[in-house]
Scaffold this active site. Structure first.
Site, PDB file in Angstrom:
ATOM      1  CE1 TYR A 160     -50.530 -44.643  44.394  1.00 14.35           C
ATOM      2  CE2 TYR A 160     -51.495 -45.337  46.478  1.00 14.35           C
ATOM      3  CZ  TYR A 160     -51.090 -45.625  45.190  1.00 14.35           C
ATOM      4  OH  TYR A 160     -51.236 -46.877  44.687  1.00 14.35           O
ATOM      5  CD  GLU A 165     -52.550 -42.097  41.234  1.00  8.76           C
ATOM      6  OE1 GLU A 165     -53.503 -41.505  41.757  1.00  8.76           O
ATOM      7  OE2 GLU A 165     -52.591 -43.277  40.883  1.00  8.76           O
ATOM      8  CG  ASP A 184     -32.962 -47.676  26.131  1.00  3.25           C
ATOM      9  OD1 ASP A 184     -32.327 -47.191  27.089  1.00  3.25           O
ATOM     10  OD2 ASP A 184     -33.647 -48.718  26.223  1.00  3.25           O
ATOM     11  CB  THR A 231     -31.911 -47.643  33.697  1.00  2.00           C
ATOM     12  OG1 THR A 231     -30.599 -47.824  33.169  1.00  2.00           O
ATOM     13  CG2 THR A 231     -32.874 -48.602  33.034  1.00  2.00           C
ATOM     14  CE  LYS A 289     -29.105 -51.343  32.535  1.00  2.00           C
ATOM     15  NZ  LYS A 289     -30.472 -50.813  32.387  1.00  2.00           N
ATOM     16  NE  ARG A 317     -32.290 -52.626  40.599  1.00  2.00           N
ATOM     17  CZ  ARG A 317     -31.578 -53.098  39.567  1.00  2.00           C
ATOM     18  NH1 ARG A 317     -32.164 -53.409  38.438  1.00  2.00           N
ATOM     19  NH2 ARG A 317     -30.290 -53.284  39.678  1.00  2.00           N
TER      20      ARG A 317
HETATM   21  N1  DSN Z   1     -31.284 -56.172  32.051  1.00  2.00           N
HETATM   22  C1  DSN Z   1     -30.517 -55.023  31.666  1.00  2.00           C
HETATM   23  C2  DSN Z   1     -29.144 -55.389  31.237  1.00  2.00           C
HETATM   24  O1  DSN Z   1     -28.558 -56.203  31.918  1.00  2.00           O
HETATM   25  O2  DSN Z   1     -28.625 -54.878  30.253  1.00  2.00           O
HETATM   26  C3  DSN Z   1     -31.178 -54.196  30.655  1.00  2.00           C
HETATM   27  O3  DSN Z   1     -32.483 -53.963  31.006  1.00  2.00           O
END
Ligand code: DSN
Length: 431
Positions: A51, A53, A196, A222, A225, A231
């Site tokens: 933990y 925080e 985003d 994120t 990707k 993730r």
């Molecule tokens: N679920 C993701 C996507 O496939 O674009 C975005 O959060």
């Protein structure tokens, strides 16, 4: 993993099957990628026990000295990678990062403007079934019939709805964004600008797409990707400044900076303890993305995507916007008389993974859809080049031309396996 194999064979077997699925199938989900073994090891480390925080040097628990090291390294690497003033690497996901933006910038009921989900936007950009569309007043801009965002229409819409926040970013838009034009609109109507960049983050890090950080007040992403990390989520600020809402620190009365607002929106606003094992894996991913061969990777992702779009169009498919600038393409299947849902199922039977996706001005529901979305980030990681991508499109075309023909599917499965064997992925049966 011999401990897991003996202690919990059901989970062990599922992991073993998943390794096999990833090794011998064609992964074309535009939001997925394959991480390195170093990232897998960092994420599977004992930091999962800790933990922590708070932020490095300001934790609410003892024993955080090594967690501090990890988070400091992750933050420094992310700042170097994106050439920015400030980052928070704690968001558990892109949706958590986005939630922190809403908490910092809006009050319930406030108006914001984002890309319509039905035109390629994201759930957290104001969908009526998501908190962003339930707690705030979402207005949308869309794409034109040609599949492109028209900045004059975005400006008109912003002038008429006067949003406090304008979001850019998408989960199914294959073109780059004009951040300068968005910023001039935001400035004109007195809105904050938020990008985003979850989908194109890796291509932005490699500077093969426009950079939003000099223009947007806040950027979220994120990490899993095109950035090819574990993730998770992250928030960034190009140039930190006093927040434009005049929010003051409770005791001193000092105006707080945007970074302070966002730090406290992540914790304690939206989250509790950060996932230190994931932050360790993010740090490893940022280090990988700082290496020169990541730029080569990003360029190849783009080339592969462009070849994929051309190959589909050569075979008579309608690719939305007539091509792509980034890692993904959106194909309208209506001229081929198959729905997105049936296409996804048929391709899965041939070990090719895509997702059904609405296309702009779709006449079918999100459960059926008229299109499929495909991305090249994952196949490029395993070494697929332009000629392989042409072969992939040929296989997809064969399946979609005879979607219920099991003989075709069986033949394609063999060819998919052969392609995957030429470009091996994970060389372990199980990690
Ligand atoms: N679920 C993701 C996507 O496939 O674009 C975005 O959060």
């Amino acid at each position: 993993m011999n401990h897991l194999a003996s202690q919990d064979p059901a989970i062990y077997t599922a992991i073993e099957c998943e390794v096999d699925r990833q090794n011998y199938g064609l992964e074309l989900i535009a939001s997925e990628n394959f991480v390195s073994k170093s990232i897998l090891q960092a994420q599977g480390s004992v930091f999962t026990n800790k933990y922590a925080e708070g932020l490095p040097g300001r934790r609410y628990y003892g024993g955080c000295e090594f967690a501090d090291t990890v988070e400091d390294i992750a933050r420094d690497r992310a700042k170097e990678l994106f050439q920015c003033d400030w980052v928070n690497v704690q968001p558990h996901s892109g949706a958590s990062a986005n939630a922190a933006v809403y908490l910092s910038c809006l009050k319930p009921g406030d108006t914001f403007l984002g890309l319509d989900l039905a035109h390629g936007g994201h759930l957290t950009h104001g969908s009526p079934v998501n908190f962003s569309g339930i707690w705030f007043h979402a207005e949308y801009y869309g794409v034109e019939k040609n599949g492109l965002i028209n900045m004059d229409h975005v400006r008109e819409k912003a002038r008429s709805v006067k949003p406090k926040l304008i979001s850019i970013g998408a989960s199914a838009y294959s073109r780059d964004f004009d951040y300068q034009a968005f910023r001039s609109i935001a400035d004109e109507v007195g809105a904050l600008l938020w990008m985003d960049m979850a989908h194109p983050a890796g291509l932005i890090a490699a500077r093969v797409l426009n950079d939003p950080l000099p223009h947007a007040h806040i950027v979220t992403t994120t990490t899993h990707k095109t950035l090819r990390g574990p993730r998770g989520g992250m928030i960034l600020i190009g140039k930190d400044a006093e927040n434009p809402f005049g929010k003051v620190a409770p005791k001193s009365g000092r105006v707080r900076r945007m970074s302070e607002l966002l730090d406290s929106a992540v914790f304690p606003g939206m989250q509790g303890g950060p996932l230190v094992h994931v932050i360790a894996a993010k740090a490893v991913a940022f280090n990988e993305a700082l290496k020169p061969n990541f730029v080569q990777y990003a360029r190849q992702v783009q080339k592969n995507s462009s070849v994929m779009a051309d190959s589909f169009m050569d075979r008579g498919y309608h690719v939305i916007s007539g091509g792509t600038d980034n890692h993904l393409i959106l194909v309208d299947l209506r001229s081929k008389n198959i729905t997105g849902k049936d296409a996804e199922i048929a391709l899965q039977s041939a070990h090719i993974t895509v997702n059904k996706n609405m296309v702009p001005f779709d006449d079918k529901s999100p459960f059926v859809t008229s299109g499929i979305r495909l991305g090249t980030a994952a196949l490029t990681t395993r070494g697929f080049m332009e000629s392989d991508i042409r072969e992939v499109v040929e296989l997809i075309d064969r399946v979609l031309t005879a979607p219920t023909d099991e003989t075709v599917q069986a033949r394609v499965i063999n060819e998919v396996r052969a392609l995957c064997e030429v470009h091996p992925l994970y060389d372990f049966v199980i990690a």
